[in-house]
Design an enzyme around this catalytic site. Structure first.
Site, mmCIF file in Angstrom:
data_model
loop_
_atom_site.group_PDB
_atom_site.id
_atom_site.type_symbol
_atom_site.label_atom_id
_atom_site.label_comp_id
_atom_site.label_asym_id
_atom_site.label_seq_id
_atom_site.Cartn_x
_atom_site.Cartn_y
_atom_site.Cartn_z
ATOM 1 N N HIS A 1 7.935 -4.428 5.206
ATOM 2 C CA HIS A 1 7.817 -5.784 4.660
ATOM 3 C C HIS A 1 9.194 -6.329 4.309
ATOM 4 O O HIS A 1 10.194 -5.609 4.374
ATOM 5 C CB HIS A 1 6.854 -5.839 3.470
ATOM 6 C CG HIS A 1 7.230 -5.007 2.292
ATOM 7 N ND1 HIS A 1 7.306 -3.627 2.319
ATOM 8 C CD2 HIS A 1 7.553 -5.347 1.003
ATOM 9 C CE1 HIS A 1 7.634 -3.159 1.129
ATOM 10 N NE2 HIS A 1 7.810 -4.183 0.310
ATOM 11 N N HIS B 1 10.757 -7.440 1.567
ATOM 12 C CA HIS B 1 11.469 -7.288 0.299
ATOM 13 C C HIS B 1 12.819 -6.608 0.519
ATOM 14 O O HIS B 1 12.953 -5.694 1.333
ATOM 15 C CB HIS B 1 10.629 -6.507 -0.708
ATOM 16 C CG HIS B 1 9.470 -7.313 -1.224
ATOM 17 N ND1 HIS B 1 8.391 -6.736 -1.872
ATOM 18 C CD2 HIS B 1 9.214 -8.650 -1.212
ATOM 19 C CE1 HIS B 1 7.521 -7.679 -2.226
ATOM 20 N NE2 HIS B 1 7.999 -8.846 -1.824
ATOM 21 N N ASP C 1 14.608 -4.403 -0.896
ATOM 22 C CA ASP C 1 14.791 -2.958 -1.017
ATOM 23 C C ASP C 1 14.160 -2.182 0.140
ATOM 24 O O ASP C 1 14.205 -0.948 0.167
ATOM 25 C CB ASP C 1 14.270 -2.445 -2.368
ATOM 26 C CG ASP C 1 12.809 -2.766 -2.620
ATOM 27 O OD1 ASP C 1 12.311 -3.802 -2.128
ATOM 28 O OD2 ASP C 1 12.150 -1.987 -3.327
ATOM 29 N N HIS C 2 13.606 -2.910 1.100
ATOM 30 C CA HIS C 2 13.074 -2.287 2.313
ATOM 31 C C HIS C 2 13.759 -2.813 3.577
ATOM 32 O O HIS C 2 13.882 -2.088 4.558
ATOM 33 C CB HIS C 2 11.569 -2.528 2.419
ATOM 34 C CG HIS C 2 10.780 -1.892 1.327
ATOM 35 N ND1 HIS C 2 10.101 -0.704 1.483
ATOM 36 C CD2 HIS C 2 10.585 -2.263 0.032
ATOM 37 C CE1 HIS C 2 9.521 -0.373 0.321
ATOM 38 N NE2 HIS C 2 9.807 -1.310 -0.566
ATOM 39 N N HIS D 1 0.232 -6.808 -0.636
ATOM 40 C CA HIS D 1 1.484 -6.728 -1.398
ATOM 41 C C HIS D 1 2.403 -7.867 -0.948
ATOM 42 O O HIS D 1 2.987 -8.577 -1.768
ATOM 43 C CB HIS D 1 2.138 -5.372 -1.176
ATOM 44 C CG HIS D 1 3.417 -5.188 -1.938
ATOM 45 N ND1 HIS D 1 3.452 -5.049 -3.308
ATOM 46 C CD2 HIS D 1 4.717 -5.143 -1.522
ATOM 47 C CE1 HIS D 1 4.710 -4.943 -3.705
ATOM 48 N NE2 HIS D 1 5.497 -4.993 -2.644
ATOM 49 N N ASP E 1 4.695 -0.420 0.694
ATOM 50 C CA ASP E 1 4.203 -0.673 -0.661
ATOM 51 C C ASP E 1 2.711 -0.997 -0.673
ATOM 52 O O ASP E 1 2.227 -1.746 -1.524
ATOM 53 C CB ASP E 1 5.002 -1.806 -1.311
ATOM 54 C CG ASP E 1 6.417 -1.383 -1.691
ATOM 55 O OD1 ASP E 1 6.786 -0.228 -1.396
ATOM 56 O OD2 ASP E 1 7.146 -2.200 -2.257
ATOM 57 N N HIS F 1 8.044 4.272 -2.230
ATOM 58 C CA HIS F 1 8.677 4.510 -3.531
ATOM 59 C C HIS F 1 8.221 5.828 -4.132
ATOM 60 O O HIS F 1 7.111 6.301 -3.864
ATOM 61 C CB HIS F 1 8.311 3.398 -4.532
ATOM 62 C CG HIS F 1 8.911 2.062 -4.218
ATOM 63 N ND1 HIS F 1 10.128 1.657 -4.706
ATOM 64 C CD2 HIS F 1 8.449 1.039 -3.459
ATOM 65 C CE1 HIS F 1 10.400 0.427 -4.275
ATOM 66 N NE2 HIS F 1 9.396 0.040 -3.509
#
Length: 277
Positions: free
Chosen positions: A54, A56, A58-59, A110, A134, A173
């Site tokens: 996805h 975001h 941090d990905h 998400h 996530d 995570h």
């Protein structure tokens, strides 16, 4: 097929899926590109593709840097918001990288464009793997940031829950201890939760990851996959599975707020060793 687990940032995972015969590799959510490339070089691998779950930061934030460093690299994902996206994929689309097969699984909730990736190798007796970003965590599930309980129910029960039970689950995570503490609140008599929490704490003490789990294990201790269990329904006061899930997520959101994340520029500085944690 070998999966290399790489811990990054505060609690993220990125992964390398390696075809051991050819030394070709696929990266999943490589948010720290310099670290990934160091590992690729050290192990003599050839990076051919990126799978992004996805958009975001941090990905997905490493994609554009990797495209500059690796000629011909393909970046796959299901959302136009993903940085560096070269190939947009759709539900059930299959990709092939020599003997490695990837089935794209659309799991919106998400984020509205979230994709999980089911991966297996031809003529290999090893269990398949699913990279869940996530959507599904060990002992938990993702927050419903851009979707509904109905969507997450479909994701967990129909899309992921229908995969082979020995499938290894590689999530985005390291939330396992926090998730299992909540699972203990939901089902205090569940011996599997107690056993898993003790194991996860020992792994944490040794600074080792808790991934992967397997789907069959998740059904034993993950309350978000145990929506028909009497204890879970009693905790939520609901019986309809979607309403049980909706109530569970609401309670989990209140259970323990995740510690405040640093802004992206500070996380980057931390990763590069410019700041002390």
């Amino acid at each position: 097929m070998k999966v290399k687990v790489i811990s990054i940032l505060e609690d993220n995972y990125m992964y390398l899926v390696i075809e051991e015969q050819s030394k070709q590799a696929i990266a999943v959510d490589p948010a720290v590109p310099h670290r990934l490339l160091e590992i690729v070089k050290r192990e003599g691998l050839s990076l051919t593709a990126v799978l992004t779950t996805h958009h975001h930061w941090d990905h997905a934030r490493g994609n554009e840097a990797l495209l500059k460093e690796v000629p011909g690299l393909k970046v796959y994902g299901g959302d136009d918001r993903i940085g560096g996206l070269t190939d947009k994929v759709t539900n059930s689309q299959e990709l092939k990288f020599n003997s490695i097969n990837v089935r794209c699984l659309f799991t919106p909730c998400h984020t509205s464009g979230h994709m999980c990736y089911f991966v297996w190798e031809d003529e290999c007796t090893d269990a398949p793997a699913v990279f869940t970003g996530d959507t599904l965590f060990i002992g938990g599930c993702g927050r419903f940031l851009e979707g509904t309980a109905e969507q997450m129910y479909h994701n967990l029960t129909q899309v992921l829950g229908s995969l082979p039970q020995d499938t290894k689950v590689f999530c985005g995570h390291e939330y396992t201890i926090k998730n299992l503490k909540f699972a203990m609140l939901v089902e205090p008599e569940n011996e599997k939760v107690k056993e898993m929490l003790s194991w996860a704490r020992a792994r944490d003490d040794d600074d080792k990851p808790t991934v992967p789990s397997t789907l069959i294990e998740e059904f034993e201790y993950n309350p978000f996959l145990r929506l028909s269990e009497e204890g879970v329904q009693k905790f939520t006061g609901k019986t309809d599975p979607v309403e049980v899930l909706r109530a569970l997520r609401k309670e989990k959101d209140k259970f323990k707020k995740p510690k405040e994340r640093l802004p992206p520029h500070a996380m980057l500085a931390l990763e590069w060793g410019l700041l002390r944690p």
